[in-house]
Design an enzyme around this catalytic site. Structure first.
Site, short mmCIF file in Angstrom:
data_model
loop_
_atom_site.label_atom_id
_atom_site.label_comp_id
_atom_site.label_asym_id
_atom_site.label_seq_id
_atom_site.Cartn_x
_atom_site.Cartn_y
_atom_site.Cartn_z
NE ARG A 94 -26.71 13.50 -5.88
CZ ARG A 94 -27.48 13.57 -6.95
NH1 ARG A 94 -28.01 12.47 -7.44
NH2 ARG A 94 -27.71 14.72 -7.52
CE LYS A 116 -7.04 9.10 6.70
NZ LYS A 116 -5.73 9.63 7.13
CD GLU A 158 3.65 3.55 5.03
OE1 GLU A 158 3.17 3.46 6.19
OE2 GLU A 158 3.73 4.62 4.40
CE LYS A 200 -4.90 2.37 6.99
NZ LYS A 200 -4.52 3.01 5.75
CD GLU A 210 -5.55 11.00 10.72
OE1 GLU A 210 -5.92 10.55 9.63
OE2 GLU A 210 -4.45 11.49 10.93
NE ARG A 214 -7.24 6.30 9.34
CZ ARG A 214 -8.05 5.97 8.35
NH1 ARG A 214 -9.35 5.98 8.52
NH2 ARG A 214 -7.56 5.62 7.18
CG ASN A 218 -0.36 10.14 10.62
OD1 ASN A 218 -0.52 9.58 9.54
ND2 ASN A 218 -1.26 10.95 11.17
CG HIS A 221 3.52 8.86 7.75
ND1 HIS A 221 3.94 7.66 8.26
CD2 HIS A 221 2.95 8.56 6.55
CE1 HIS A 221 3.62 6.68 7.42
NE2 HIS A 221 3.02 7.21 6.37
CG HIS A 225 3.81 13.54 5.11
ND1 HIS A 225 2.78 13.38 6.02
CD2 HIS A 225 3.61 12.61 4.16
CE1 HIS A 225 2.01 12.38 5.62
NE2 HIS A 225 2.48 11.90 4.50
CG HIS A 238 4.67 7.61 1.32
ND1 HIS A 238 4.53 8.80 2.01
CD2 HIS A 238 4.06 6.66 2.08
CE1 HIS A 238 3.85 8.57 3.11
NE2 HIS A 238 3.55 7.29 3.18
N1 LIG Z 1 -5.67 5.99 1.10
C1 LIG Z 1 -4.74 5.74 1.97
O1 LIG Z 1 -5.01 5.42 3.13
C2 LIG Z 1 -3.30 5.79 1.55
C3 LIG Z 1 -2.31 5.32 2.42
C4 LIG Z 1 -0.99 5.35 1.98
C5 LIG Z 1 -0.67 5.84 0.72
N2 LIG Z 1 -1.66 6.29 -0.10
C6 LIG Z 1 -1.36 6.81 -1.44
O2 LIG Z 1 -0.78 5.76 -2.23
C7 LIG Z 1 0.02 6.34 -3.25
C8 LIG Z 1 1.30 5.55 -3.42
O3 LIG Z 1 0.99 4.22 -3.75
P1 LIG Z 1 2.09 3.23 -4.35
O4 LIG Z 1 3.31 3.32 -3.57
O5 LIG Z 1 1.42 1.93 -4.51
O6 LIG Z 1 2.47 3.90 -5.76
P2 LIG Z 1 1.85 3.75 -7.23
O7 LIG Z 1 0.41 3.48 -7.19
O8 LIG Z 1 2.32 4.92 -8.00
O9 LIG Z 1 2.60 2.44 -7.77
C9 LIG Z 1 4.01 2.47 -7.93
C10 LIG Z 1 4.41 1.96 -9.32
O10 LIG Z 1 4.33 0.53 -9.35
C11 LIG Z 1 3.59 0.10 -10.49
N3 LIG Z 1 2.98 -1.17 -10.11
C12 LIG Z 1 1.88 -1.38 -9.35
N4 LIG Z 1 1.70 -2.68 -9.14
C13 LIG Z 1 2.70 -3.33 -9.77
C14 LIG Z 1 3.08 -4.70 -9.90
N5 LIG Z 1 2.38 -5.68 -9.29
N6 LIG Z 1 4.16 -4.99 -10.64
C15 LIG Z 1 4.89 -4.03 -11.22
N7 LIG Z 1 4.60 -2.71 -11.13
C16 LIG Z 1 3.51 -2.37 -10.42
C17 LIG Z 1 2.64 1.22 -10.73
O11 LIG Z 1 2.13 1.20 -12.04
C18 LIG Z 1 3.52 2.44 -10.44
O12 LIG Z 1 4.32 2.74 -11.55
C19 LIG Z 1 0.24 7.80 -2.86
O13 LIG Z 1 -0.50 8.61 -3.73
C20 LIG Z 1 -0.31 7.88 -1.45
O14 LIG Z 1 -0.85 9.15 -1.15
C21 LIG Z 1 -2.95 6.27 0.30
ZN LIG Z 2 2.50 6.19 4.61
#
Ligand SMILES: NC(=O)c1ccc[n+]([C@@H]2O[C@H](COP(=O)([O-])OP(=O)(O)OC[C@H]3O[C@@H](n4cnc5c(N)ncnc54)[C@H](O)[C@@H]3O)[C@@H](O)[C@H]2O)c1
Ligand SMILES: [Zn+2]
Length: 339
Positions: A94, A116, A158, A200, A210, A214, A218, A221, A225, A238
């Site tokens: 929990r 999030k 971003e 942010k 949101e 907030r 976007n 986006h 998206h 992304h």
């Molecule tokens: N919670 C939120 O507010 C929020 C906001 C934006 C995006 N997201 C989410 O984030 C995700 C995308 O995240 P991302 O772009 O970091 O992708 P990811 O987590 O898939 O990482 C991208 C790649 O880089 C590799 N990697 C990570 N750190 C590294 C490093 N220091 N050196 C070498 N390789 C490395 C990872 O293993 C992976 O293969 C999506 O699922 C998206 O929905 C969440």
């Molecule tokens: Zn984004």
């Protein structure tokens, strides 16, 4: 971490192989040097594993490894690791404490802040989730040196977005420096990340769930998206889709008379200068259909965040279809020169 967690917390570091290989030893040495007991658990790498089954398997591993209510989960990786570890932290017994140690630009400037968490369903991205704030977010720009240039750039879009929303100095800094130089320049990186995180954090503190404000985050986006979905999440990272989305809204804002043409051009040029970007080869009609089905559509009205000048945006719900179709045409025409 000692300052925030006290001594004696048992830490569970959740990570993926690429991150563990490059930076695992460094983190573990630092943790044990500070007297923490840490257990590393790996999850498979990639967005396609961002699903509930992975979270469940991880929860079972945690039980077997002896994690209890006082344990702390450390998300050590990109946004995928952050989102899944965050969701697990909100559910495990929990709710247990969470620490984010983001290792991609995207995760450092965006995903690790704001609370999030979530996973994807077959039916769509991030449809299952919870709000669960980390106790601490530890950001070290040095880990970004091992990112591929493409992953690095995708995250920088971003940060540029944050500049356009509300930080002109951030925008100008990103306008000036090439991504290649930025990746090598830890001081500039630290400044850029700090500015983006501050923006942010301010926005999220004012509107955690949101309801209104907030939504400015976007920017780019809505169409971004739709581009990702229309290309089955294979063509664009992304951040790259968001980059195209920002160019699209600059155009929409221009043709609806909300931003002056010079600022729209400056914004577009800044996005393109961070490129190259994969080409856009989608039909405007299909994007329109996606927009109408998007979860951010309220009462079947598509909301757009439009730039009105560099550093200022507006939320608008009366963008004519023709302007959206035209913006997609603009993206298609731009793409060949740029990739
Ligand atoms: N919670 C939120 O507010 C929020 C906001 C934006 C995006 N997201 C989410 O984030 C995700 C995308 O995240 P991302 O772009 O970091 O992708 P990811 O987590 O898939 O990482 C991208 C790649 O880089 C590799 N990697 C990570 N750190 C590294 C490093 N220091 N050196 C070498 N390789 C490395 C990872 O293993 C992976 O293969 C999506 O699922 C998206 O929905 C969440
Ligand atoms: Zn984004």
């Amino acid at each position: 971490l000692k300052e925030f967690l006290g001594n004696g917390s048992h830490l569970f570091v959740i990570t993926t192989l690429p991150v563990r290989k490059r930076w695992g030893k460094k983190l573990l040495t630092a943790l044990s040097g500070s007297g923490f007991q840490a257990t590393v658990l790996e999850i498979p790498d990639g967005e396609r594993y961002k699903k509930l089954a992975t979270v469940e398997a991880l929860a079972e591993k945690l039980v077997r490894a002896g994690a209890d209510r006082q344990s702390v989960l450390i998300a050590f990786g990109g946004g995928v690791v952050g989102d899944m570890t965050g969701l697990l932290a909100s559910l495990y017994m929990r709710g247990v404490s969470l620490v984010q140690v983001p290792t991609t630009v995207l995760a450092q400037v965006d995903a690790s802040v704001g609370g999030k968490t979530g996973v994807n369903l077959k039916e769509g991205k991030n449809l299952l989730g919870a709000f669960h704030h980390p106790r601490v977010v530890v950001i070290d720009p040095a880990v970004l040196s091992t990112l591929s240039p493409r992953e690095f750039r995708a995250g920088v879009y971003e940060a540029l977005k944050c500049g356009i929303i509300g930080n002109t100095r951030l925008f100008e800094q990103l306008e000036r420096i090439s991504p290649k130089n930025l990746q090598k320049d830890t001081n500039s990186l630290e400044w850029v990340i700090t500015q983006a995180v501050k923006l942010k954090a301010e926005i999220v503190s004012a509107d955690e769930r949101e309801h209104g404000l907030r939504r400015v985050l976007n920017l780019g986006h809505t169409i971004g998206h739709a581009l990702e979905a229309e290309t089955q999440y294979r063509r664009f990272l992304h951040g790259e889709a968001v980059a195209w989305g920002m160019i699209a809204v600059a155009h929409i804002a221009k043709v609806t008379g909300r931003i002056n043409p010079n600022s729209a051009k400056r914004l577009t040029d800044a996005v393109l200068a961070l490129g190259p970007l994969p080409k856009v080869q989608v039909k405007g009609r299909n994007i329109l259909k996606r927009l109408q089905a998007d979860k951010k559509t309220k009462n079947s009205v598509v909301h757009f965040v439009l730039p009105v000048e560099i550093g200022k945006v507006e939320i608008v719900d009366d963008v004519p279809e023709a302007a959206i179709l035209e913006a997609v045409d603009v993206l298609r025409d731009m793409a060949p020169r740029n990739s």
